[in-house]
Scaffold this motif. Structure first.
Motif, PDB file in Angstrom:
ATOM      1  N   GLU A 184     -40.515   0.109 -19.033  1.00  0.00           N
ATOM      2  CA  GLU A 184     -40.098  -0.176 -20.413  1.00  0.00           C
ATOM      3  C   GLU A 184     -38.607  -0.456 -20.511  1.00  0.00           C
ATOM      4  N   ASN A 185     -37.847  -0.016 -19.502  1.00  0.00           N
ATOM      5  CA  ASN A 185     -36.392  -0.176 -19.525  1.00  0.00           C
ATOM      6  C   ASN A 185     -35.894  -1.156 -18.465  1.00  0.00           C
ATOM      7  N   GLY A 186     -36.697  -2.133 -18.150  1.00  0.00           N
ATOM      8  CA  GLY A 186     -36.276  -3.197 -17.247  1.00  0.00           C
ATOM      9  C   GLY A 186     -36.206  -2.808 -15.791  1.00  0.00           C
ATOM     10  N   GLY A 187     -36.845  -1.682 -15.442  1.00  0.00           N
ATOM     11  CA  GLY A 187     -36.909  -1.276 -14.042  1.00  0.00           C
ATOM     12  C   GLY A 187     -35.763  -0.415 -13.580  1.00  0.00           C
ATOM     13  N   PHE A 188     -34.801  -0.102 -14.489  1.00  0.00           N
ATOM     14  CA  PHE A 188     -33.665   0.728 -14.099  1.00  0.00           C
ATOM     15  C   PHE A 188     -33.286   1.678 -15.225  1.00  0.00           C
ATOM     16  N   MET A 189     -32.992   2.947 -14.878  1.00  0.00           N
ATOM     17  CA  MET A 189     -32.531   3.933 -15.850  1.00  0.00           C
ATOM     18  C   MET A 189     -31.414   4.768 -15.244  1.00  0.00           C
ATOM     19  N   LYS A 190     -30.418   5.075 -16.064  1.00  0.00           N
ATOM     20  CA  LYS A 190     -29.249   5.836 -15.598  1.00  0.00           C
ATOM     21  C   LYS A 190     -29.541   7.332 -15.570  1.00  0.00           C
ATOM     22  N   TYR A 191     -30.457   7.700 -14.682  1.00  0.00           N
ATOM     23  CA  TYR A 191     -30.802   9.111 -14.486  1.00  0.00           C
ATOM     24  C   TYR A 191     -30.859   9.393 -12.998  1.00  0.00           C
ATOM     25  N   THR A 192     -30.262  10.518 -12.602  1.00  0.00           N
ATOM     26  CA  THR A 192     -30.287  10.947 -11.207  1.00  0.00           C
ATOM     27  C   THR A 192     -30.557  12.452 -11.158  1.00  0.00           C
ATOM     28  N   TYR A 193     -30.484  13.007  -9.964  1.00  0.00           N
ATOM     29  CA  TYR A 193     -30.658  14.458  -9.811  1.00  0.00           C
ATOM     30  C   TYR A 193     -29.601  15.243 -10.595  1.00  0.00           C
ATOM     31  N   LYS A 194     -28.463  14.613 -10.858  1.00  0.00           N
ATOM     32  CA  LYS A 194     -27.348  15.299 -11.520  1.00  0.00           C
ATOM     33  C   LYS A 194     -27.352  15.127 -13.045  1.00  0.00           C
ATOM     34  N   SER A 195     -28.324  14.428 -13.584  1.00  0.00           N
ATOM     35  CA  SER A 195     -28.356  14.169 -15.033  1.00  0.00           C
ATOM     36  C   SER A 195     -28.485  15.465 -15.824  1.00  0.00           C
ATOM     37  N   ASP A 196     -27.987  15.420 -17.057  1.00  0.00           N
ATOM     38  CA  ASP A 196     -28.005  16.595 -17.928  1.00  0.00           C
ATOM     39  C   ASP A 196     -29.439  17.012 -18.261  1.00  0.00           C
ATOM     40  N   ALA A 197     -29.690  18.310 -18.244  1.00  0.00           N
ATOM     41  CA  ALA A 197     -31.046  18.831 -18.480  1.00  0.00           C
ATOM     42  C   ALA A 197     -31.570  18.457 -19.862  1.00  0.00           C
ATOM     43  N   GLU A 198     -30.696  18.498 -20.882  1.00  0.00           N
ATOM     44  CA  GLU A 198     -31.129  18.172 -22.247  1.00  0.00           C
ATOM     45  C   GLU A 198     -31.478  16.688 -22.356  1.00  0.00           C
ATOM     46  N   ASP A 199     -30.675  15.827 -21.695  1.00  0.00           N
ATOM     47  CA  ASP A 199     -30.973  14.392 -21.707  1.00  0.00           C
ATOM     48  C   ASP A 199     -32.318  14.113 -21.036  1.00  0.00           C
ATOM     49  N   ILE A 200     -32.576  14.810 -19.937  1.00  0.00           N
ATOM     50  CA  ILE A 200     -33.860  14.646 -19.233  1.00  0.00           C
ATOM     51  C   ILE A 200     -35.012  15.072 -20.129  1.00  0.00           C
ATOM     52  N   LYS A 201     -34.855  16.202 -20.783  1.00  0.00           N
ATOM     53  CA  LYS A 201     -35.919  16.693 -21.662  1.00  0.00           C
ATOM     54  C   LYS A 201     -36.190  15.725 -22.801  1.00  0.00           C
ATOM     55  N   ASP A 202     -35.110  15.195 -23.425  1.00  0.00           N
ATOM     56  CA  ASP A 202     -35.267  14.276 -24.555  1.00  0.00           C
ATOM     57  C   ASP A 202     -35.940  12.974 -24.136  1.00  0.00           C
ATOM     58  N   THR A 203     -35.617  12.486 -22.951  1.00  0.00           N
ATOM     59  CA  THR A 203     -36.144  11.186 -22.510  1.00  0.00           C
ATOM     60  C   THR A 203     -37.512  11.280 -21.855  1.00  0.00           C
ATOM     61  N   PHE A 204     -37.669  12.242 -20.950  1.00  0.00           N
ATOM     62  CA  PHE A 204     -38.887  12.312 -20.144  1.00  0.00           C
ATOM     63  C   PHE A 204     -39.841  13.428 -20.561  1.00  0.00           C
ATOM     64  N   GLY A 205     -39.363  14.352 -21.382  1.00  0.00           N
ATOM     65  CA  GLY A 205     -40.216  15.491 -21.757  1.00  0.00           C
ATOM     66  C   GLY A 205     -40.453  16.425 -20.593  1.00  0.00           C
ATOM     67  N   LEU A 206     -39.486  16.500 -19.656  1.00  0.00           N
ATOM     68  CA  LEU A 206     -39.611  17.319 -18.460  1.00  0.00           C
ATOM     69  C   LEU A 206     -38.423  18.270 -18.346  1.00  0.00           C
ATOM     70  N   SER A 207     -38.651  19.398 -17.695  1.00  0.00           N
ATOM     71  CA  SER A 207     -37.523  20.250 -17.318  1.00  0.00           C
ATOM     72  C   SER A 207     -36.771  19.550 -16.197  1.00  0.00           C
ATOM     73  N   LYS A 208     -35.526  19.959 -15.970  1.00  0.00           N
ATOM     74  CA  LYS A 208     -34.751  19.328 -14.895  1.00  0.00           C
ATOM     75  C   LYS A 208     -35.406  19.586 -13.545  1.00  0.00           C
ATOM     76  N   LYS A 209     -35.957  20.774 -13.359  1.00  0.00           N
ATOM     77  CA  LYS A 209     -36.620  21.113 -12.097  1.00  0.00           C
ATOM     78  C   LYS A 209     -37.819  20.194 -11.853  1.00  0.00           C
TER      79      LYS A 209
END
Length: 274
Positions: free
Chosen positions: A224-249
């Motif tokens: 949905e985002n053109g095949g690339f997203m600015k998320y890595t292992y170091k991304s903020d936990a809250e940003d991960i939760k808001d975008t993916f609905g997942l815990s950082k772990k």
């Protein structure tokens, strides 16, 4: 066909007679109620059966409607406040008449445009439908098992998590550290039994217990985002939760699996679909 007319519920009644004001519907005990002209269609002839909701009008007379309310007798819903008065507040339940929340049935302040989780009740003294914020939930007596699917309504946020009404009847709790999506009081959702405590109280989960979050979710969002997203292992936990609905772990574990399966690549700035 109903034995008797029941206020606050859907009733199946027979068309008994036609008047200039509408149709009079009858129950088995010969009690009648008016279905006003505004709700009549051509299929409603004498001796046919009609499903209607029963409530009381501004003069406390019972009246029928084919409209479906947002909430039925003894059930719970998040309802919009449409007016306030010295003696209480009025909420919209989807009918032409708003329902009163008497002052002595309120726990908090009411403002027009706000929402409250309320139970629809019958005032036995007046036979009117009213809404109650000071409701009492039943003790759980069902024999739930882990991962049984339930309907929940979030009704209170606490330091531990959200209190929820399970299956329009009993109380449950979703703990904050197990929530990986944006939720709020008033939300109605499908959920799962996590645990039945020894006192019968219910711990609730928004995901099935033991079920791994599908890798497809990350792949779908990448597409949905053109095949690339600015998320890595170091991304903020809250940003991960808001975008993916997942815990950082869980997110980190999913990335590792997708990389090992050669479905994505990890770059300095983010993840890319292969």
């Amino acid at each position: 066909m109903n034995e008797k007319i029941e206020v606050g519920k859907t009733n199946t009644l027979r068309v008994n007679r036609v008047t200039e004001f509408g149709l009079f519907l009858i129950a088995k005990n010969d009690e009648e109620v008016l279905l006003p002209n505004a709700y009549i269609d051509k299929s409603m002839e004498v001796d046919t059966f009609v499903d209607v909701f029963i409530y009381t009008d501004s003069e406390d007379r019972i009246v029928a409607t084919t409209l479906k309310p947002y909430v039925y007798l003894n059930e719970f819903a998040s309802l919009e406040v449409v007016d306030t008065a010295r003696f209480g507040a009025f909420v919209d339940i989807g009918l032409s008449k708003d329902i009163l929340v008497p002052k002595n049935k309120q726990r908090s302040s009411y403002t027009v445009g706000g929402y409250k989780v309320l139970q629809l009740e019958l005032d036995e003294r007046t036979n009117r439908l009213i809404a109650n914020e000071k409701f009492t939930l039943e003790k759980n007596e069902e024999k739930f098992e882990q991962n049984d699917e339930v309907d929940i309504l979030l009704y209170s946020k606490t330091p531990l998590g959200f209190k929820v009404i399970v299956n329009n009847k009993t109380e449950g709790m979703i703990f904050h550290n197990e929530i990986f999506e944006n939720i709020k009081v008033g939300d109605r959702k499908k959920a799962y039994i996590k645990n039945v405590r020894t006192d019968g109280k219910l711990d609730i989960s928004l995901q099935k217990i033991g079920k791994k979050i599908s890798d497809d979710k990350v792949i779908e969002l990448l597409k949905e985002n053109g095949g690339f997203m600015k998320y890595t292992y170091k991304s903020d936990a809250e940003d991960i939760k808001d975008t993916f609905g997942l815990s950082k772990k869980a997110f980190k574990a999913t990335l590792t699996k997708l990389i090992n399966d050669s479905k994505i690549t990890l770059e300095d700035e983010g993840i890319r679909l292969k």
